[in-house]
Write a protein that holds these residues in place. Structure first.
Motif, PDB file in Angstrom:
ATOM      1  N   LEU A  21       2.620  -1.267   4.376  1.00 26.13           N
ATOM      2  CA  LEU A  21       2.274   0.145   4.188  1.00 26.13           C
ATOM      3  C   LEU A  21       3.551   0.960   4.076  1.00 26.13           C
ATOM      4  O   LEU A  21       4.392   0.934   4.977  1.00 26.13           O
ATOM      5  N   LEU A  61      -5.675   2.085   3.093  1.00 21.85           N
ATOM      6  CA  LEU A  61      -5.642   0.863   3.883  1.00 21.85           C
ATOM      7  C   LEU A  61      -6.893   0.014   3.664  1.00 21.85           C
ATOM      8  O   LEU A  61      -6.821  -1.222   3.619  1.00 21.85           O
ATOM      9  N   SER A 120       4.689   4.813   3.688  1.00 13.26           N
ATOM     10  CA  SER A 120       4.082   6.139   3.776  1.00 13.26           C
ATOM     11  C   SER A 120       4.846   7.012   4.754  1.00 13.26           C
ATOM     12  O   SER A 120       5.585   6.519   5.613  1.00 13.26           O
ATOM     13  N   VAL A 153       0.864  -1.173   0.000  1.00 15.62           N
ATOM     14  CA  VAL A 153       0.000   0.000   0.000  1.00 15.62           C
ATOM     15  C   VAL A 153       0.900   1.223   0.000  1.00 15.62           C
ATOM     16  O   VAL A 153       1.573   1.511   0.990  1.00 15.62           O
TER      17      VAL A 153
END
Length: 508
Positions: A259, A238, A261, A159
Motif C-alpha cells: 500500500l 484495499l 498512500s 495499491v
C-alpha cells in the motif's frame, strides 16, 4: 503483529471515522549466546513470580514482575515522518513518536545467524550522572540477509493512492519513480499488479508475469499514466487490491500487498472492523501480507500502522528519491520473503541484581508474559537481513555482580510453522562502561542518541519524566555529529541535522 486493544480501537476508529526497523555480546563486552535451539524443543519458561503493577513511568521492579515480553517490530515510519515534519519547520506530535521506530531506523552490526532464524546478542553501558546506577541494556536480534537468486518468486499487488491529496510534490510523483525502479529490479518469474484508488478503485494492471514479452514496458506505461483524481476511498482500494492479490496468488510464491498512500482516507467505510477482518483473513488463510509505505507532509500514521499490523507486515515512510530508491530497489526485491512469523521476545531479569527496569518503546507491542510460548498469539513478522533492537533502562542494585538478564526470542518457521528459540545472557560487569566513552560500541551510542531524541520529542510538552541520563538536544546533536564521523554513516548525519532542527524549534 499484536497491539494493545485500547490503542488499536481508538487509533484506527478515529483515523478512519474522522478522515476514513542480536544483542551483540561484543562492543562493551557481552556474554555469548547460550546455545542453539533450532533443532531442540522449546525451553521451559523462566520461573514466574507474582505479577506486579506497572508504575506510571513504565518502570517495573523484578521482584514483582521479572519478565518483559513483546512482539518484534521492524517499522521505521515514525522516524521517517518526524524527519519530514522537522524539515518543514514543525515539531511532531508526541503521540506519533515511537521510540523503537527511531532506534530501528539505523544500521546495526549484529552477527548474522547460520540458519533462517535469529542471532541474539546483548550489550550495554552506564548512563551519565554522579553515582548513577542506571544503564542502557541493548538486546539485538538479526536475521540472515536474503539471497536474491535463491528466493521464491513473488506476486506483488501495489495499491496506489491517486486521490487529490497525492498531487502534492513528493507524493504520487515519488511513488511513480519508485515503482518504475522496482519494475526494473524484480525478476522475470515475479508478477505484479497495480490497483489505484481515489473515489473508486480501479485495476490499472492485472497480475502480470514480468518475464512475458513487453511486460516490463507495459507496466512502466501504466505507472507513468497515473494521475491524481478526487477523494480517498482507502477501503475500496484495499478491497480491490486484496481481490487481485488473492486471485493471482500462487502456491510456492510470496504473495504481498504493498500500500502506497498518505493514509488520509475520507470516503468509504468508516468503521474499521470489516476491513481489518478481511486483511486478517487473507493473512491467515492465504499468507498474503501487507506492507505499508507512507508519503506526504500530512500522513495518517496511526491508520497505516494498524493496517500493516493486522496484515502481518510493517511500515516505512519515504520523502526523498534516495529513500524511495533504497526501499524499492535495494530492499523490496530482496526482502519480499519472511524469515520468521509470530516472533516474540522475552527478557527475564534477575531480581538479585536488578532493582528496576523499563523497556524503552514497544508499548503497542506488549504481549502477556504467559503468552510468550502460546503460538496462537500473534507476534511480529521479520524478513531477511532485518535487525530489531530493544533498549532497556536498567537500575542495578548497589554492588550488583553476576547475572542481570537473559533474552530469548521465539518464532515460527514461515513454511512449517515449527517453533524455534534462541537466547543470550548478560552480566553486570558488561553494563559498567560509560555510555559516551569512545571505547563503547559506536552503534550502541547511535541507538542511545536515537532513543534520547525520541524521548525529548515525546516529553517536551507533556511534563513526563525523561529517560535516565538524558542529555539536552544541543549535546545530542554534537554526539550525533561525532558519531557520523566515526561511523561514516550518512543516516547518522541526518539524525544530527534533525536534532539541530528540533533544538531550534524548541528555542524559538
Amino acid at each position: 503483529m499484536r497491539r494493545t486493544a485500547g490503542t488499536v480501537t481508538k487509533a484506527v476508529t478515529a483515523a478512519i471515522a474522522v478522515t476514513v526497523a542480536t544483542a551483540t555480546l561484543a562492543g562493551c563486552g557481552a556474554v555469548g549466546p547460550r546455545g542453539n535451539s533450532h533443532d531442540a524443543g522449546p525451553r521451559p519458561a523462566p520461573a514466574r513470580v507474582a505479577q506486579g503493577t506497572q508504575a506510571p513511568d513504565g518502570e517495573r521492579a523484578p521482584a514483582r514482575d521479572e519478565l518483559s515480553t513483546f512482539a518484534l517490530d521492524v517499522d521505521t515510519a515514525s522516524y521517517g515522518y518526524a524527519k519530514r515534519q522537522l524539515g518543514n519547520g514543525e515539531l511532531p506530535e508526541p503521540s506519533a513518536v515511537r521510540y523503537e521506530e527511531f532506534v530501528n531506523s539505523f544500521r546495526q552490526d549484529y552477527p548474522s545467524p547460520d540458519g533462517d532464524g535469529f542471532s541474539v546478542t546483548a550489550d550495554g553501558a552506564r548512563t551519565p550522572g554522579a553515582g548513577s546506577r542506571w544503564s542502557l541494556l541493548r538486546i539485538g536480534l538479526a536475521t540472515r540477509p536474503a539471497d536474491k537468486a535463491a528466493r521464491k518468486p513473488a506476486a506483488l499487488t501495489f495499491v496506489v493512492d491517486v486521490s487529490g491529496s497525492m498531487a502534492e510534490p513528493g507524493r504520487l510523483d515519488l511513488v511513480q519513480k519508485a515503482l518504475r525502479s522496482a519494475v526494473g529490479e524484480l525478476r522475470g518469474d515475479d508478477s505484479l499488479s497495480v490497483v489505484t484508488f481515489s473515489e473508486r478503485a480501479r485495476v490499472a494492471l492485472p497480475m502480470t508475469r514480468l518475464g512475458a514479452d513487453g511486460a516490463r514496458a507495459h507496466a512502466r506505461e501504466v505507472i507513468d499514466g497515473l494521475r491524481p483524481e478526487q477523494s480517498t476511498n482507502l477501503e475500496a482500494g484495499l478491497r480491490a487490491g486484496y481481490d487481485v492479490a488473492l486471485e493471482g496468488a500462487r502456491a510456492g510464491v510470496t504473495n504481498r500487498v504493498v500500500l502506497l498512500s498518505d493514509a488520509l482516507a475520507n470516503t468509504g467505510e468508516t468503521e474499521p472492523d470489516a476491513l481489518l477482518e478481511r486483511i486478517d483473513r487473507a493473512r491467515r488463510e492465504h499468507g498474503v501480507t501487507l506492507y505499508g509505505v507512507g508519503v506526504g507532509s500530512e500522513y495518517g500514521d496511526a491508520l497505516m500502522e494498524e493496517l500493516a499490523d493486522k496484515g502481518d507486515g510493517h511500515t516505512s515512510y519515504v520523502s526523498t528519491e534516495g529513500e524511495a530508491r533504497a526501499l524499492f530497489v535495494d530492499q523490496l526485491p530482496a526482502n519480499v520473503e519472511l524469515r520468521a512469523r509470530d516472533a516474540k521476545a522475552q527478557v527475564a531479569f534477575d531480581e538479585q541484581t536488578v532493582e528496576r527496569y523499563r523497556l524503552i518503546g514497544f508499548e503497542d507491542r506488549a504481549v502477556a508474559d504467559e503468552d510468550f510460548r502460546d503460538d496462537a498469539v500473534d507476534g511480529g513478522e521479520v524478513g531477511p537481513g532485518h535487525t530489531v533492537t530493544a533498549l532497556y533502562a536498567v537500575r542495578l542494585r548497589p554492588g550488583a555482580r553476576g547475572h542481570v538478564a537473559t533474552a530469548t526470542v521465539r518464532w515460527l518457521d514461515p513454511a512449517s510453522r515449527a517453533p524455534h528459540e534462541e537466547s543470550a545472557a548478560i552480566e553486570a560487569d558488561r553494563l559498567a562502561a560509560p555510555l559516551w566513552d569512545p571505547a563503547t560500541s559506536p552503534r550502541l551510542r547511535v541507538d542511545a542518541v536515537a532513543a534520547y531524541f525520541a524521548d525529548a520529542l515525546r516529553t517536551y510538552s507533556t511534563g513526563d519524566e525523561q529517560l535516565p541520563g538524558a542529555p539536552g538536544l544541543a549535546e545530542l546533536a554534537d554526539r550525533a555529529r561525532a558519531l557520523a564521523d566515526t561511523t561514516e554513516d550518512p543516516a547518522v548525519a541526518d539524525l544530527a541535522e534533525s536534532v539541530d532542527r528540533a533544538y531550534a524549534l524548541r528555542a524559538a
